[in-house]
Scaffold this motif. Structure first.
Motif, PDB file in Angstrom:
ATOM      1  N   PHE A  77     -18.103 -38.528   8.084  1.00  0.00           N
ATOM      2  CA  PHE A  77     -17.591 -39.479   9.070  1.00  0.00           C
ATOM      3  C   PHE A  77     -18.560 -39.574  10.239  1.00  0.00           C
ATOM      4  N   THR A  78     -18.470 -40.677  10.925  1.00  0.00           N
ATOM      5  CA  THR A  78     -19.142 -40.860  12.207  1.00  0.00           C
ATOM      6  C   THR A  78     -18.390 -41.933  12.960  1.00  0.00           C
ATOM      7  N   GLY A  79     -18.528 -41.911  14.239  1.00  0.00           N
ATOM      8  CA  GLY A  79     -17.845 -42.905  15.050  1.00  0.00           C
ATOM      9  C   GLY A  79     -17.653 -42.410  16.455  1.00  0.00           C
ATOM     10  N   ALA A  80     -16.651 -42.975  17.110  1.00  0.00           N
ATOM     11  CA  ALA A  80     -16.372 -42.630  18.496  1.00  0.00           C
ATOM     12  C   ALA A  80     -14.871 -42.563  18.686  1.00  0.00           C
ATOM     13  N   GLN A  81     -14.482 -41.704  19.617  1.00  0.00           N
ATOM     14  CA  GLN A  81     -13.075 -41.535  19.951  1.00  0.00           C
ATOM     15  C   GLN A  81     -12.988 -41.037  21.393  1.00  0.00           C
ATOM     16  N   PRO A  82     -11.810 -41.177  22.004  1.00  0.00           N
ATOM     17  CA  PRO A  82     -11.642 -40.552  23.314  1.00  0.00           C
ATOM     18  C   PRO A  82     -11.804 -39.034  23.158  1.00  0.00           C
ATOM     19  N   TRP A  83     -12.466 -38.400  24.119  1.00  0.00           N
ATOM     20  CA  TRP A  83     -12.623 -36.946  24.096  1.00  0.00           C
ATOM     21  C   TRP A  83     -11.233 -36.339  23.914  1.00  0.00           C
ATOM     22  N   PRO A  84     -11.046 -35.505  22.883  1.00  0.00           N
ATOM     23  CA  PRO A  84      -9.697 -35.076  22.518  1.00  0.00           C
ATOM     24  C   PRO A  84      -9.097 -33.939  23.340  1.00  0.00           C
ATOM     25  N   HIS A  85      -9.843 -33.360  24.264  1.00  0.00           N
ATOM     26  CA  HIS A  85      -9.334 -32.215  25.018  1.00  0.00           C
ATOM     27  C   HIS A  85      -9.007 -32.628  26.453  1.00  0.00           C
ATOM     28  N   SER A 141      -8.360 -29.982  28.811  1.00  0.00           N
ATOM     29  CA  SER A 141      -8.590 -28.815  29.662  1.00  0.00           C
ATOM     30  C   SER A 141     -10.059 -28.557  29.979  1.00  0.00           C
ATOM     31  N   PHE A 142     -10.980 -29.239  29.302  1.00  0.00           N
ATOM     32  CA  PHE A 142     -12.405 -29.068  29.581  1.00  0.00           C
ATOM     33  C   PHE A 142     -13.168 -30.268  29.052  1.00  0.00           C
ATOM     34  N   GLY A 143     -14.435 -30.319  29.443  1.00  0.00           N
ATOM     35  CA  GLY A 143     -15.307 -31.359  28.919  1.00  0.00           C
ATOM     36  C   GLY A 143     -15.130 -32.693  29.605  1.00  0.00           C
ATOM     37  N   PRO A 144     -15.643 -33.745  28.974  1.00  0.00           N
ATOM     38  CA  PRO A 144     -15.656 -35.075  29.589  1.00  0.00           C
ATOM     39  C   PRO A 144     -14.319 -35.803  29.411  1.00  0.00           C
ATOM     40  N   VAL A 145     -13.289 -35.272  30.033  1.00  0.00           N
ATOM     41  CA  VAL A 145     -11.935 -35.829  29.913  1.00  0.00           C
ATOM     42  C   VAL A 145     -11.967 -37.305  30.296  1.00  0.00           C
ATOM     43  N   GLY A 146     -11.378 -38.142  29.455  1.00  0.00           N
ATOM     44  CA  GLY A 146     -11.301 -39.573  29.711  1.00  0.00           C
ATOM     45  C   GLY A 146     -12.499 -40.371  29.217  1.00  0.00           C
ATOM     46  N   GLU A 147     -13.508 -39.684  28.689  1.00  0.00           N
ATOM     47  CA  GLU A 147     -14.704 -40.388  28.219  1.00  0.00           C
ATOM     48  C   GLU A 147     -14.638 -40.593  26.704  1.00  0.00           C
ATOM     49  N   ILE A 148     -15.557 -41.426  26.219  1.00  0.00           N
ATOM     50  CA  ILE A 148     -15.658 -41.705  24.795  1.00  0.00           C
ATOM     51  C   ILE A 148     -16.766 -40.833  24.216  1.00  0.00           C
ATOM     52  N   GLU A 149     -16.401 -40.094  23.185  1.00  0.00           N
ATOM     53  CA  GLU A 149     -17.343 -39.187  22.522  1.00  0.00           C
ATOM     54  C   GLU A 149     -17.773 -39.795  21.191  1.00  0.00           C
ATOM     55  N   ILE A 150     -19.063 -39.758  20.933  1.00  0.00           N
ATOM     56  CA  ILE A 150     -19.579 -40.128  19.616  1.00  0.00           C
ATOM     57  C   ILE A 150     -19.752 -38.832  18.831  1.00  0.00           C
ATOM     58  N   GLY A 151     -19.427 -38.877  17.553  1.00  0.00           N
ATOM     59  CA  GLY A 151     -19.537 -37.666  16.744  1.00  0.00           C
ATOM     60  C   GLY A 151     -19.798 -37.990  15.292  1.00  0.00           C
ATOM     61  N   ALA A 162      -4.990 -44.770  14.328  1.00  0.00           N
ATOM     62  CA  ALA A 162      -4.369 -45.219  15.582  1.00  0.00           C
ATOM     63  C   ALA A 162      -5.442 -45.652  16.581  1.00  0.00           C
ATOM     64  N   HIS A 163      -6.532 -44.879  16.702  1.00  0.00           N
ATOM     65  CA  HIS A 163      -7.626 -45.276  17.601  1.00  0.00           C
ATOM     66  C   HIS A 163      -8.190 -46.632  17.197  1.00  0.00           C
ATOM     67  N   ALA A 164      -8.405 -46.837  15.903  1.00  0.00           N
ATOM     68  CA  ALA A 164      -8.962 -48.107  15.430  1.00  0.00           C
ATOM     69  C   ALA A 164      -8.043 -49.267  15.810  1.00  0.00           C
ATOM     70  N   ALA A 165      -6.745 -49.080  15.641  1.00  0.00           N
ATOM     71  CA  ALA A 165      -5.794 -50.141  15.961  1.00  0.00           C
ATOM     72  C   ALA A 165      -5.735 -50.408  17.465  1.00  0.00           C
ATOM     73  N   GLU A 166      -5.806 -49.348  18.266  1.00  0.00           N
ATOM     74  CA  GLU A 166      -5.668 -49.486  19.714  1.00  0.00           C
ATOM     75  C   GLU A 166      -6.965 -49.888  20.407  1.00  0.00           C
ATOM     76  N   ARG A 167      -8.106 -49.360  19.934  1.00  0.00           N
ATOM     77  CA  ARG A 167      -9.355 -49.510  20.670  1.00  0.00           C
ATOM     78  C   ARG A 167     -10.423 -50.318  19.936  1.00  0.00           C
ATOM     79  N   GLY A 168     -10.254 -50.472  18.622  1.00  0.00           N
ATOM     80  CA  GLY A 168     -11.269 -51.181  17.844  1.00  0.00           C
ATOM     81  C   GLY A 168     -12.379 -50.282  17.338  1.00  0.00           C
ATOM     82  N   PHE A 169     -12.266 -48.987  17.585  1.00  0.00           N
ATOM     83  CA  PHE A 169     -13.229 -48.020  17.059  1.00  0.00           C
ATOM     84  C   PHE A 169     -12.529 -46.681  16.842  1.00  0.00           C
ATOM     85  N   CYS A 170     -13.171 -45.843  16.047  1.00  0.00           N
ATOM     86  CA  CYS A 170     -12.616 -44.541  15.685  1.00  0.00           C
ATOM     87  C   CYS A 170     -13.737 -43.718  15.065  1.00  0.00           C
TER      88      CYS A 170
END
Length: 172
Positions: free
Chosen positions: A76-84, A86-96, A52-60
């Protein structure tokens, strides 16, 4: 002496990749900093979310394949919106990243993460973060090799463990 950078291929995770990820990551050493091994159902949901991220954002978080060997799934490796929320960088893109133990120490994650940075930069993402357990020396080293800056040291809400937030600006 500099080791040659391995060739990796990244693809949007397939339904079959859920089983491959489950098999690779059903290892307490691999999952030491991620809460321990997880059931197959979690990987089925996780890979579906990445599609779903790949379809919506072009990355996952892409499936990582060993392009030099048999083309097998190695992590795996890539990037996604920070999934939490309640804490952390809400609204940011996390690489993992996450890699099967048999592939550790060969440069796969750094090579794949560099390709990820190129892809998210091309998608217009201005900055990425990496959230890393402070005990995870391998991931700390990858973040540093990527040129990420240590931005914050904090305690995780679950387990109260020391962790780091690294940041890399991709756009001026």
């Amino acid at each position: 002496m500099t080791r040659p950078v391995p060739v990796v291929r990244l693809r949007v995770p397939t339904e079959e990749d859920a089983r491959a990820w489950h098999r690779l990551f059903d290892d307490p050493d691999v999952m030491e900093f991620h809460g321990g091994p997880a059931p197959l159902a979690e990987y089925e949901e996780f890979t579906a979310r990445q599609r779903a991220h790949a379809a919506e954002r072009g990355f996952c978080l892409w499936t990582m394949l060993d392009a030099e060997g048999e083309g097998e799934v190695i992590g795996f490796t890539g990037a996604q919106p920070w999934p939490h929320t309640s804490f952390g960088p809400v609204g940011e893109i996390e690489i993992g990243w996450r890699l099967g133990r048999a592939y550790w120490g060969k440069g796969y994650v750094t090579a794949a993460a560099q390709a990820t940075l190129e892809r998210v930069r091309a998608a217009g993402v201005p900055t990425v973060v990496a959230m890393v357990d402070a005990r995870n020396d391998r991931s700390v080293a990858v973040a540093r090799r990527l040129g990420m800056d240590l931005e914050e040291t904090f305690m995780t809400p679950v387990g109260q463990r020391k962790a780091y937030r690294f940041r890399l600006r991709l756009q001026p």
